[in-house]
Design a protein around this motif. Structure first.
Motif, short mmCIF file in Angstrom:
data_model
loop_
_atom_site.label_atom_id
_atom_site.label_comp_id
_atom_site.label_asym_id
_atom_site.label_seq_id
_atom_site.Cartn_x
_atom_site.Cartn_y
_atom_site.Cartn_z
N MET A 148 11.87 -18.37 -6.88
CA MET A 148 11.98 -16.94 -6.61
C MET A 148 12.31 -16.15 -7.86
N GLU A 149 13.07 -16.75 -8.76
CA GLU A 149 13.35 -16.09 -10.05
C GLU A 149 12.07 -15.93 -10.85
N PHE A 150 11.25 -16.95 -10.81
CA PHE A 150 9.95 -16.90 -11.49
C PHE A 150 9.07 -15.78 -10.92
N VAL A 151 9.01 -15.71 -9.60
CA VAL A 151 8.15 -14.73 -8.94
C VAL A 151 8.62 -13.30 -9.19
N LYS A 152 9.93 -13.09 -9.31
CA LYS A 152 10.48 -11.75 -9.43
C LYS A 152 10.39 -11.16 -10.84
N GLN A 153 9.85 -11.89 -11.78
CA GLN A 153 9.69 -11.32 -13.13
C GLN A 153 8.81 -10.06 -13.05
N PRO A 154 9.21 -8.99 -13.75
CA PRO A 154 8.47 -7.72 -13.64
C PRO A 154 6.99 -7.84 -13.98
N LEU A 155 6.65 -8.64 -14.99
CA LEU A 155 5.24 -8.75 -15.37
C LEU A 155 4.41 -9.42 -14.29
N ILE A 156 5.03 -10.32 -13.55
CA ILE A 156 4.32 -10.97 -12.46
C ILE A 156 4.23 -10.04 -11.26
N GLN A 157 5.30 -9.34 -10.97
CA GLN A 157 5.29 -8.39 -9.86
C GLN A 157 4.28 -7.27 -10.08
N GLY A 158 4.04 -6.94 -11.33
CA GLY A 158 3.12 -5.85 -11.64
C GLY A 158 1.68 -6.28 -11.76
N ASP A 159 1.38 -7.56 -11.54
CA ASP A 159 0.01 -8.06 -11.67
C ASP A 159 -0.49 -8.47 -10.29
N CYS A 160 -1.43 -7.70 -9.73
CA CYS A 160 -1.89 -7.96 -8.36
C CYS A 160 -2.60 -9.30 -8.25
N MET A 161 -3.32 -9.70 -9.30
CA MET A 161 -4.02 -10.97 -9.24
C MET A 161 -3.05 -12.14 -9.23
N PHE A 162 -2.04 -12.10 -10.11
CA PHE A 162 -1.11 -13.21 -10.15
C PHE A 162 -0.25 -13.24 -8.90
N LYS A 163 0.06 -12.07 -8.34
CA LYS A 163 0.79 -12.05 -7.07
C LYS A 163 0.00 -12.74 -5.97
N LYS A 164 -1.33 -12.58 -5.99
CA LYS A 164 -2.17 -13.25 -5.01
C LYS A 164 -2.14 -14.76 -5.23
N VAL A 165 -2.16 -15.18 -6.50
CA VAL A 165 -2.07 -16.61 -6.81
C VAL A 165 -0.76 -17.18 -6.27
N ILE A 166 0.32 -16.44 -6.45
CA ILE A 166 1.62 -16.89 -5.93
C ILE A 166 1.58 -17.01 -4.41
N ASP A 167 0.94 -16.03 -3.75
CA ASP A 167 0.81 -16.10 -2.29
C ASP A 167 0.07 -17.37 -1.86
N ILE A 168 -0.96 -17.72 -2.62
CA ILE A 168 -1.73 -18.93 -2.31
C ILE A 168 -0.86 -20.17 -2.52
N CYS A 169 -0.08 -20.17 -3.60
CA CYS A 169 0.80 -21.31 -3.87
C CYS A 169 1.84 -21.48 -2.75
N ILE A 170 2.39 -20.36 -2.30
CA ILE A 170 3.37 -20.42 -1.22
C ILE A 170 2.73 -20.95 0.05
N ALA A 171 1.51 -20.50 0.35
CA ALA A 171 0.80 -20.98 1.53
C ALA A 171 0.55 -22.48 1.43
N ARG A 172 0.24 -22.94 0.23
CA ARG A 172 0.01 -24.38 0.05
C ARG A 172 1.30 -25.16 0.24
N LEU A 173 2.42 -24.64 -0.29
CA LEU A 173 3.71 -25.32 -0.14
C LEU A 173 4.13 -25.37 1.33
N ARG A 174 3.73 -24.37 2.09
CA ARG A 174 4.08 -24.32 3.52
C ARG A 174 3.03 -25.00 4.38
N LYS A 175 2.07 -25.68 3.68
CA LYS A 175 1.04 -26.46 4.37
C LYS A 175 0.15 -25.59 5.27
N ARG A 176 -0.16 -24.41 4.78
CA ARG A 176 -1.06 -23.52 5.51
C ARG A 176 -2.36 -23.29 4.74
#
Length: 340
Positions: A277-305
């Protein structure tokens, strides 16, 4: 010295890779490896000079009497499967003047053989031959540290030879441990706007390297951490990234096999295990819509979805070679991964 239309047609009737030139009494004979022989009479020698460019409507070629005996031959070559020619780079004339006249004669011969594309690979040690080829109409195709490739298109109309490689391929490793920490790095050399950003280990694929192997290698090189490839979770396609080339960037999920970090001092400023969560909350990541989508995909994979793409080794009948086909196969991948 004059070379007649009939003699040029003789050249076009055989597949020629090289010739040996010799003197015999009052005549000079060019004896080709595949049985084509052209004879010249000294009485026809009327001028000296270099072998000129010959048009389709003119088949009278003036050959300098002092150089024709060693230069009137065809460059060693191989036929390709598209009615083209690949010049043998290991048997190029070393003398620039000899290369110039032999190249001109070769182009005449290949034109008469109805050849199409000519591939001329000039090694670094033959760099002085490059301007000669360009003067004859060859164009740059691509370059590597040890050679320059040039091409020549013989038929009228647009050239249909394949262009140079259009893409560079990069990988990023998403490595997360049992403590929900992500393996991240800070690069020594980066855009000032990204200074201080903790990011995923990334890099370029080496020549003939598999995507999944490249991801594991890059993580190891930058952080010292051993990993196991899990799957490709997403990839990005961008254009005009470097020298007007496009870019394919594959984000790979990796499983850590070790935890100790050993930083690559040449490229990496720092590396660490960072709470997700500290990694995700970095301002540069929060401000990048593409990387935020990548994070969403990673979370979905971790949750087995979500299921990513896994490489399967298959042989194609088109080339007989083993290739990696990446696709979603929930039957053979993680049994807890349920594709949507």
């Amino acid at each position: 010295m004059l070379l007649s239309l009939m003699e040029l047609k003789l050249l076009g009737s055989k597949s020629v890779s090289a010739s040996s030139i010799f003197q015999n009494g009052g005549t000079t004979s060019s004896s080709f490896r595949h049985g084509v022989s052209i004879r010249f009479s000294p009485q026809l020698c009327s001028c000296r000079g270099v072998f000129p460019r010959v048009s389709e409507n003119s088949y009278l070629c003036k050959i300098g009497s002092s150089i024709f005996s060693r230069n009137l031959r065809v460059l060693d070559f191989f036929d390709d499967e598209y009615d083209g020619v690949v010049v043998d780079p290991k048997r190029l004339p070393s003398d620039p003047d000899a290369f110039a006249s032999i190249l001109r004669f070769s182009l005449i011969h290949w034109r008469r053989m109805n050849k199409k594309g000519i591939w001329l690979k000039l090694p670094l040690e033959n760099a002085e031959l490059v301007p000669i080829a360009v003067k004859e109409g060859f164009k740059y195709h691509h370059a590597e540290p040890e050679y320059l490739m040039l091409t020549y298109w013989i038929p009228d109309g647009p050239c249909v030879l394949p262009g140079n490689a259009t893409h560079q391929v990069g990988v990023g490793g998403f490595v997360i441990n049992d403590n929900n920490e992500v393996l991240v790095v800070q690069e020594k050399y980066c855009n000032p706007a990204f200074a201080g950003l903790w990011k995923l280990p990334t890099g370029f694929i080496d020549e003939s390297e598999e995507i999944f192997k490249g991801a594991v290698r890059e993580v190891k090189e930058e952080t010292g951490v051993d990993t196991e490839f899990v799957e490709v979770i997403a990839f990005r396609h961008a254009h005009n990234v470097a020298f007007q080339k496009s870019d394919l960037f594959f984000i790979c999920m990796l499983k850590p096999l070790s935890t100790e970090i050993k930083v690559d001092d040449l490229e990496i400023k720092g590396a660490k295990w960072m709470p997700f969560m500290e990694f995700v909350k970095q301002p540069l990541i929060q401000g990048d819509c593409m990387f935020k989508k990548v994070i969403d995909i990673c979370i979905a994979r971790l949750r087995k979805r979500y299921c990513g793409l896994y490489p399967h080794q298959l042989v194609s009948a088109f080339d007989g070679q083993t290739s990696s086909l990446y696709y979603n196969d929930s039957d053979t991948q993680d049994t807890n991964c349920i594709g949507n």
